[in-house]
Design a protein around this motif. Structure first.
Motif, PDB file in Angstrom:
ATOM      1  N   ALA A 190       0.859  -1.175   0.000  1.00 36.20           N
ATOM      2  CA  ALA A 190       0.000   0.000   0.000  1.00 36.20           C
ATOM      3  C   ALA A 190       0.894   1.223   0.000  1.00 36.20           C
ATOM      4  O   ALA A 190       2.100   1.135   0.263  1.00 36.20           O
ATOM      5  CB  ALA A 190      -0.903   0.019   1.223  1.00 36.20           C
ATOM      6  N   LEU A 191       0.262   2.345  -0.295  1.00 39.92           N
ATOM      7  CA  LEU A 191       1.020   3.578  -0.442  1.00 39.92           C
ATOM      8  C   LEU A 191       1.764   3.963   0.839  1.00 39.92           C
ATOM      9  O   LEU A 191       2.830   4.560   0.800  1.00 39.92           O
ATOM     10  CB  LEU A 191       0.054   4.704  -0.845  1.00 39.92           C
ATOM     11  N   TRP A 192       1.194   3.630   1.976  1.00 38.33           N
ATOM     12  CA  TRP A 192       1.816   4.095   3.232  1.00 38.33           C
ATOM     13  C   TRP A 192       3.029   3.258   3.626  1.00 38.33           C
ATOM     14  O   TRP A 192       3.798   3.658   4.474  1.00 38.33           O
ATOM     15  CB  TRP A 192       0.788   4.138   4.363  1.00 38.33           C
ATOM     16  N   ARG A 193       3.203   2.085   3.031  1.00 40.90           N
ATOM     17  CA  ARG A 193       4.402   1.284   3.313  1.00 40.90           C
ATOM     18  C   ARG A 193       5.013   0.794   1.999  1.00 40.90           C
ATOM     19  O   ARG A 193       4.972  -0.402   1.701  1.00 40.90           O
ATOM     20  CB  ARG A 193       4.095   0.138   4.262  1.00 40.90           C
ATOM     21  N   PRO A 194       5.551   1.740   1.218  1.00 39.69           N
ATOM     22  CA  PRO A 194       6.015   1.378  -0.121  1.00 39.69           C
ATOM     23  C   PRO A 194       7.384   0.705  -0.100  1.00 39.69           C
ATOM     24  O   PRO A 194       8.161   0.881   0.832  1.00 39.69           O
ATOM     25  CB  PRO A 194       6.107   2.723  -0.828  1.00 39.69           C
TER      26      PRO A 194
ATOM     27  N   LEU B  66       7.510  10.641  -6.277  1.00 39.89           N
ATOM     28  CA  LEU B  66       6.962  11.075  -4.987  1.00 39.89           C
ATOM     29  C   LEU B  66       7.688  10.279  -3.911  1.00 39.89           C
ATOM     30  O   LEU B  66       7.861   9.065  -4.040  1.00 39.89           O
ATOM     31  CB  LEU B  66       5.451  10.800  -4.928  1.00 39.89           C
ATOM     32  N   TYR B  67       8.151  10.992  -2.891  1.00 41.99           N
ATOM     33  CA  TYR B  67       8.843  10.340  -1.782  1.00 41.99           C
ATOM     34  C   TYR B  67       7.937  10.353  -0.568  1.00 41.99           C
ATOM     35  O   TYR B  67       7.278  11.354  -0.275  1.00 41.99           O
ATOM     36  CB  TYR B  67      10.144  11.083  -1.456  1.00 41.99           C
ATOM     37  N   LEU B  68       7.908   9.226   0.107  1.00 41.35           N
ATOM     38  CA  LEU B  68       7.052   9.118   1.281  1.00 41.35           C
ATOM     39  C   LEU B  68       7.873   8.658   2.474  1.00 41.35           C
ATOM     40  O   LEU B  68       8.784   7.838   2.332  1.00 41.35           O
ATOM     41  CB  LEU B  68       5.956   8.069   1.060  1.00 41.35           C
TER      42      LEU B  68
END
Lengths: 225, 389
Positions: free
Chosen positions: B73-77, B100-102
């Motif tokens: 998922a996006l929150w744990r790429p 995009l960096y998270l």
């Protein structure tokens, strides 16, 4: 006079196999239109069983039971439901619906009949309650009525549908002498007016005088008196 | 006329019997109400979860998205090479591609000095990969060193940022690195993050000193006007390495939603809670109907002796069940409305109560009461006049 109830060689027993307990043995009786017949006898003589068979509440298998020209032996539920609608039942306990007023209780008999309007139903129920002397108690619930009054409501409920037969099972059992007598006299008077047949089971000897005929049942056998 | 009577009389009797015993009626309504609120809340939380899970991707401005295949998922790429993203520029339909960096990092509350983890987004301020005007407007400020934008819809534990900014208290720490909050935007919290901060890619590398430009979390691709996203997607799929997923916008949203619904146990938990609410309600209503029939056995037998057919009593039971469903649903709906508002204000999660959900829950309650009625009518057999008199 026409025969309303015609029972021939009716046998009925509870249980099966070796435990078979005969209750009614070869009962034969016929009752005419407008007749008032009392069935007496000791407890366990089969009076109530007999009444429930006549009322189409219990299925019998042997003999012949013709009520209003319908054969009840081995009949379908449909036929019996139809027949019940032409029979007024009065129970030992008043068996009124305690959430309904006297008027609504009496109207319940008429609600089976979809041909009437709601207004006609109310009017006829009210007339009937007035006839049993409860004109001032129309909107009382059973809890607010005395024992005698409740039984009178149930008499009104049985009669309001203009049944051809009234079946009464110990209607005076829970009443004192005076209100018991009042109740059955009322029943007799109203039934005579409309030529209704009454079959009444009782062991209350105080009310024998209302009968045209008294039949005694003992151990499932009829003894004419 | 006939069908009305067919249902009207039994319904009226059911109603009269219900209102006769007020105490029992109130208890019965409370039972349905309880089940109703339970189902409402479970569905509300579940939908809030889905809505908030997708809140970040919803605001992304792109036609195609590149994600590592191992990313759940996006929150744990799982990171992949920036060069992989840049290869898409070889396709003539692609106009722009930006990374995009998270990163999750502790944010220090300016007032209380306590730290709480939030999500940090790093992007190239030359690009417009967010559909949020407040971010677009502040792109110039973000080019400055150590500047961030703060999500106003973050949980209040991060501090009242709007008042603090007005009072010129705008310096704090993210990941123990000193930054200046230069503005606000609105995104919203999710189950993954209690708050959000947006900054430039350069500032992102300063906050996360171990990260570098080459390892990116998500690629946002914009196509030339008129290009078909699905065609380009198919073309790119053959050109790029197998370890990346290429999603359209809708696919990205459903991928996120599926994660929360299926991979994370949360979707299951709320689904389970909904079913449990239904079952608990079913048992309660069944008990009520069952004891009701037992209590009225005598009366039903009397009516049967008077010539009422079996179907009439079945209708009485179902009418009772229907009334209980409606009577329990109305206060249940009102109570849930209040609880939704309370949940929204306490959890800062969107908890909408659209008409569709109201009808869904009502259908739930109806089916529950119907099922309870179906189970309870067996008890009607006991009302046999021959056995009673």
């Amino acid at each position: 006079m026409s025969t309303v109830i015609d029972v021939e060689h009716l046998n009925f027993s509870f249980g099966s196999g070796v435990l078979t307990q005969p209750v009614l043995k070869d009962v034969t009786i016929s009752i005419e239109k407008g007749e008032i017949v009392l069935i007496t006898g000791p407890s366990g003589s089969g009076k109530t069983t007999f009444l429930t068979i006549i009322g189409g509440l219990r299925q019998a298998f042997h003999g012949s039971v013709k009520v209003l020209d319908q054969q009840f032996i081995n009949s379908s539920e449909q036929i019996k439901v139809k027949a019940r609608q032409q029979i007024g039942y009065i129970f030992q306990q008043h068996n009124l619906l305690k959430s309904l007023t006297a008027l609504q209780n009496v109207s319940m008999t008429l609600e089976i009949n979809a041909a009437l309007t709601e207004r006609q139903r109310r009017e006829r129920a009210a007339e009937m309650l007035i006839a049993v002397g409860l004109g001032d108690r129309l909107d009382y619930k059973p809890d607010q009525l005395s024992g005698g009054q409740r039984q009178r409501v149930s008499i009104a409920r049985a009669l309001v549908g203009q049944p051809k037969i009234i079946l009464a099972d110990e209607p005076t059992a829970s009443l004192d002498k005076q209100s018991g007598h009042e109740a059955v006299n009322l029943l007799k008077q109203l039934a005579k007016e409309s030529q209704t047949t009454i079959l009444l089971v009782t062991h209350d000897y105080r009310i024998l005088d209302i009968a045209d005929r008294v039949v005694e049942l003992e151990d499932g056998v009829i003894k004419q008196v | 006329m006939k069908p009305i009577i067919w249902f009207y009389f039994p319904a009226r009797l059911a109603w009269r019997q219900l209102v006769f015993d007020r105490t029992k009626l109130v208890a019965a309504i409370c039972g349905v109400l309880f089940a109703c609120v339970l189902v409402f809340m479970q569905l509300g939380f579940r939908d809030a979860l889905y809505a908030s899970a997708a809140s970040a991707p919803v605001k992304l401005n792109g036609d195609l998205f590149l994600m590592h295949k191992q990313s759940e998922a996006l929150w744990r790429p799982v990171r992949f090479k920036r060069s992989e993203l840049m290869r898409v520029l070889g396709n003539s339909a692609v106009a722009e591609a930006y990374p995009l960096y998270l990163g999750l990092a502790p944010f220090k509350n300016i007032q209380t000095r306590t730290k709480r983890t939030l999500m940090v987004y790093g992007f190239d301020p030359d690009s417009q990969i967010f559909k949020i005007d407040a971010i677009d407007d502040k792109r110039a400020e973000l080019r400055l060193k150590d500047t961030v934008l703060f999500d106003e819809y973050s949980r209040p534990e991060f501090g009242p940022m709007r008042q603090l900014l007005a009072a010129d208290q705008n310096v704090t720490e993210i990941n123990d690195y000193k930054v200046t909050v230069v503005g606000l935007f609105r995104l919203g919290v999710s189950f993954a993050a209690d708050g959000n901060v947006v900054t430039s890619d350069l500032n992102f590398m300063r906050i996360f000193s171990r990260r570098n430009h080459e390892d990116i979390d998500l690629g946002v691709i914009k196509l030339h006007p008129g290009a078909s996203a699905t065609q380009v997607q198919a073309a790119l799929r053959s050109q790029l390495n197998e370890f990346v997923n290429i999603f359209t916008y809708e696919e990205l949203l459903s991928y996120e939603k599926d994660y929360w619904a299926n991979t994370a146990p949360i979707g299951f938990i709320f689904g389970f809670g909904t079913v449990m609410g239904w079952v608990v309600g079913l048992v309660i209503v069944y008990q009520i109907l069952f004891t009701d029939i037992a209590n009225h056995r005598n009366e039903f037998a009397t009516l049967k002796a008077m010539g009422y057919e079996q179907g009439y009593f079945v209708r009485v039971v179902f009418a009772s069940a229907f009334f209980l469903a409606v009577l329990g649903f109305i206060p249940g709906y009102l109570l849930s409305l209040g609880l939704y508002h309370m949940a929204e204000s306490k959890m800062y999660m969107p908890m909408p109560l659209p008409f569709g959900k109201v009808t869904t829950v009502f259908m739930f309650m109806l089916s529950m009461c119907f099922m309870a009625g179906l189970l309870a009518i067996r008890k009607l057999k006991d009302a046999n006049p021959a056995d009673m008199f």
